[in-house]
Design an enzyme around this catalytic site. Structure first.
Site, PDB file in Angstrom:
ATOM      1  N   GLY A  50      58.914  17.233  35.176  1.00  0.00           N
ATOM      2  CA  GLY A  50      59.193  17.739  36.532  1.00  0.00           C
ATOM      3  C   GLY A  50      60.679  18.034  36.678  1.00  0.00           C
TER       4      GLY A  50
ATOM      5  N   ARG B 299      55.449  21.303  30.761  1.00  0.00           N
ATOM      6  CA  ARG B 299      54.733  20.164  30.183  1.00  0.00           C
ATOM      7  C   ARG B 299      53.919  20.743  29.025  1.00  0.00           C
ATOM      8  NH1 ARG B 299      55.525  16.191  34.355  1.00  0.00           N
ATOM      9  NH2 ARG B 299      55.618  17.175  36.396  1.00  0.00           N
TER      10      ARG B 299
ATOM     11  N   ASP C  22      60.207   9.715  31.880  1.00  0.00           N
ATOM     12  CA  ASP C  22      59.592   8.847  30.856  1.00  0.00           C
ATOM     13  C   ASP C  22      58.838   9.621  29.782  1.00  0.00           C
ATOM     14  OD1 ASP C  22      60.255   6.295  31.291  1.00  0.00           O
ATOM     15  OD2 ASP C  22      58.609   5.848  32.670  1.00  0.00           O
TER      16      ASP C  22
ATOM     17  N   THR D 205      65.022  12.908  37.106  1.00  0.00           N
ATOM     18  CA  THR D 205      63.774  12.925  37.883  1.00  0.00           C
ATOM     19  C   THR D 205      64.078  12.474  39.301  1.00  0.00           C
ATOM     20  OG1 THR D 205      61.659  11.809  38.241  1.00  0.00           O
ATOM     21  CG2 THR D 205      63.181  10.696  36.789  1.00  0.00           C
TER      22      THR D 205
ATOM     23  N   ASP E 231      62.224  10.889  41.099  1.00  0.00           N
ATOM     24  CA  ASP E 231      61.485   9.654  41.408  1.00  0.00           C
ATOM     25  C   ASP E 231      62.298   8.374  41.262  1.00  0.00           C
ATOM     26  OD1 ASP E 231      59.407  11.454  41.648  1.00  0.00           O
ATOM     27  OD2 ASP E 231      58.594  11.049  39.659  1.00  0.00           O
TER      28      ASP E 231
ATOM     29  N   ASP F 259      62.455   6.476  38.800  1.00  0.00           N
ATOM     30  CA  ASP F 259      61.526   5.470  38.257  1.00  0.00           C
ATOM     31  C   ASP F 259      61.777   5.143  36.782  1.00  0.00           C
ATOM     32  OD1 ASP F 259      60.741   7.903  37.259  1.00  0.00           O
ATOM     33  OD2 ASP F 259      58.606   7.650  37.668  1.00  0.00           O
TER      34      ASP F 259
ATOM     35  N   ARG G 203      55.683   9.975  42.711  1.00  0.00           N
ATOM     36  CA  ARG G 203      54.630   9.583  41.756  1.00  0.00           C
ATOM     37  C   ARG G 203      54.131   8.184  42.054  1.00  0.00           C
ATOM     38  NH1 ARG G 203      54.444  11.600  35.789  1.00  0.00           N
ATOM     39  NH2 ARG G 203      53.862  13.721  36.265  1.00  0.00           N
TER      40      ARG G 203
HETATM   41  P1  ATP Z   1      58.528  13.513  35.522  1.00  0.00           P
HETATM   42  O1  ATP Z   1      58.676  12.031  35.647  1.00  0.00           O
HETATM   43  O2  ATP Z   1      59.466  14.230  36.400  1.00  0.00           O
HETATM   44  O3  ATP Z   1      57.140  14.027  35.593  1.00  0.00           O
HETATM   45  P2  ATP Z   1      58.388  13.440  32.641  1.00  0.00           P
HETATM   46  O4  ATP Z   1      59.394  13.711  31.573  1.00  0.00           O
HETATM   47  O5  ATP Z   1      57.858  12.026  32.710  1.00  0.00           O
HETATM   48  O6  ATP Z   1      59.031  13.903  34.002  1.00  0.00           O
HETATM   49  P3  ATP Z   1      55.860  14.380  31.548  1.00  0.00           P
HETATM   50  O7  ATP Z   1      55.017  15.550  31.903  1.00  0.00           O
HETATM   51  O8  ATP Z   1      55.222  13.041  31.588  1.00  0.00           O
HETATM   52  O9  ATP Z   1      57.156  14.448  32.470  1.00  0.00           O
HETATM   53  O10 ATP Z   1      56.424  14.592  30.058  1.00  0.00           O
HETATM   54  C1  ATP Z   1      57.054  15.799  29.668  1.00  0.00           C
HETATM   55  C2  ATP Z   1      56.551  16.241  28.312  1.00  0.00           C
HETATM   56  O11 ATP Z   1      56.903  15.261  27.334  1.00  0.00           O
HETATM   57  C3  ATP Z   1      55.038  16.383  28.185  1.00  0.00           C
HETATM   58  O12 ATP Z   1      54.564  17.624  28.637  1.00  0.00           O
HETATM   59  C4  ATP Z   1      54.839  16.231  26.681  1.00  0.00           C
HETATM   60  O13 ATP Z   1      55.081  17.451  26.013  1.00  0.00           O
HETATM   61  C5  ATP Z   1      55.924  15.238  26.307  1.00  0.00           C
HETATM   62  N1  ATP Z   1      55.308  13.894  26.222  1.00  0.00           N
HETATM   63  C6  ATP Z   1      54.900  13.095  27.240  1.00  0.00           C
HETATM   64  N2  ATP Z   1      54.343  11.953  26.791  1.00  0.00           N
HETATM   65  C7  ATP Z   1      54.389  12.034  25.430  1.00  0.00           C
HETATM   66  C8  ATP Z   1      53.956  11.175  24.363  1.00  0.00           C
HETATM   67  N3  ATP Z   1      53.370   9.990  24.595  1.00  0.00           N
HETATM   68  N4  ATP Z   1      54.179  11.577  23.085  1.00  0.00           N
HETATM   69  C9  ATP Z   1      54.779  12.759  22.832  1.00  0.00           C
HETATM   70  N5  ATP Z   1      55.194  13.608  23.793  1.00  0.00           N
HETATM   71  C10 ATP Z   1      55.007  13.262  25.065  1.00  0.00           C
END
Ligand code: ATP
Length: 326
Positions: A15, A76, A107, A129, A131, A133, A175
């Site tokens: 995000g 994503r 994360d 982020t 959030d 978090d 979230r």
């Molecule tokens: P936000 O908290 O704002 O949503 P985020 O970084 O947590 O941000 P995610 O969509 O959870 O957002 O993760 C971003 C991208 O990271 C995912 O689309 C995926 O490509 C990669 N990713 C997430 N989890 C994993 C995992 N366990 N192993 C490998 N790649 C991952």
């Protein structure tokens, strides 16, 4: 001292959050200062798999400090979660001669970075982020701007709720965490704030504060609901049933993700970008940058991902005491 890396890639992922651009600028300008080449990777892991890249230099980040969104785009990528996707991403790094990656996100983005580190490339994570978090840091880039955006909207809503003697129920992002809702609730003087970290007793936490406020002479009310609690529409229906108040729901939604970053987000993002590149230049790897008090810190990425972050209970208590939730 000789730099441990000579060419790195930077991307934003997950995000988006206001201040991500300022972090990209911090990374790129620090690279320029140190004589490290920097390649921008568009659309997060999706771009890393597909080689969606371009060279970045001092001038390519002109004007980025004050721009919301992310010029590197965010995405994503489901493909990247599979081993094959990670191998393809590593193939791009090899082709370009990238010696390290800096990822800005939450994360999930850090889990992706961990996977890349296991493919053999050093990584740095910067927490971006709205959030707030991420456990290894007291602050994530974008939180302050998102709070301010929500506050501006809620202040406006309060005006019209006052005119019509209504109860406003506002759903705030975050979230599964209530940091954003709680801060916004404290800053707006909400009648009550519902966060996922604390089980909601509807009669005690919602109806009673409204009744108390009404007896005290108030005729309009502001209820803040963190998205992790559930639907603001359900809360509004229950309030109407219990109190017969005229309720109105506002889901603030993606507006909270946009806008020019505040001073706090610009400065934090700049510092975190600087830290990430400086650590890589010194030969450090696989760390997540954090802020503790006034100090920038860094944690091993696996350790960072294993940490848990709770709500700031002191602020929560203050919010309860002053809102009338008791
Ligand atoms: P936000 O908290 O704002 O949503 P985020 O970084 O947590 O941000 P995610 O969509 O959870 O957002 O993760 C971003 C991208 O990271 C995912 O689309 C995926 O490509 C990669 N990713 C997430 N989890 C994993 C995992 N366990 N192993 C490998 N790649 C991952």
């Amino acid at each position: 001292m000789e730099n441990a890396v000579h060419r790195i890639g930077v991307f934003t992922s997950g995000g988006d959050a206001p201040g991500m651009n300022a972090a990209v600028r911090g990374v790129v300008r620090t690279c320029v200062d140190r004589g490290i080449e920097c390649v921008g990777i568009r659309r997060g892991y999706h771009g890393l798999i597909n080689g969606d890249i371009f060279p970045m230099n001092f001038d390519s980040v002109n004007g980025l400090l004050r721009r919301g969104g992310t010029v590197l785009y965010s995405a994503r990528s489901e493909d990247f979660k599979a081993k094959l996707g990670q191998e393809k991403a590593m193939g791009t790094c090899k082709l370009l001669g990238l010696e390290a990656l800096v990822g800005i996100g939450g994360d999930g983005t850090f889990r992706g970075l961990l996977a890349m580190s296991k493919q053999g490339i050093p990584v740095m994570g910067i927490p971006g982020t709205i959030d707030n978090d991420i456990a290894c840091t007291s602050y994530t880039i974008g939180f302050d701007t998102a709070c301010q955006t929500a506050i501006d909207s809620i202040d406006k809503l309060s005006d019209t709720m006052q005119s019509h003697e209504r109860c406003s129920v506002v759903e705030v992002m975050g979230r599964n965490a209530g940091h954003l809702a709680m801060y916004v609730g404290v800053a707006c003087g909400a009648t009550c704030v519902l966060v996922p970290e604390h089980k909601v007793n509807f009669a005690k936490d919602v109806v009673e504060p409204i009744r108390r406020a009404r007896i005290g002479g108030r005729t309009h009310f502001m209820v803040i609901v963190a998205e992790g609690v559930g639907s603001a529409y359900d809360v509004a229906t229950k309030i109407k049933e219990a109190t017969s108040l005229d309720t109105r729901v506002t889901v603030l939604g993606h507006v909270q993700r946009g806008g020019a970053p505040t001073a706090r987000d610009r400065v934090t993002a700049t510092n975190m970008g600087y830290e990430a590149v400086t650590l890589l230049a010194e030969g450090k790897k696989n760390r997540v940058i954090g802020l503790q008090g006034e100090e920038y810190v860094n944690y091993d990425i696996e350790e960072a991902l294993s940490m848990k972050k709770g709500l700031n209970e002191q602020t929560y208590e203050v919010m309860r005491a002053l809102s009338g939730m008791g």
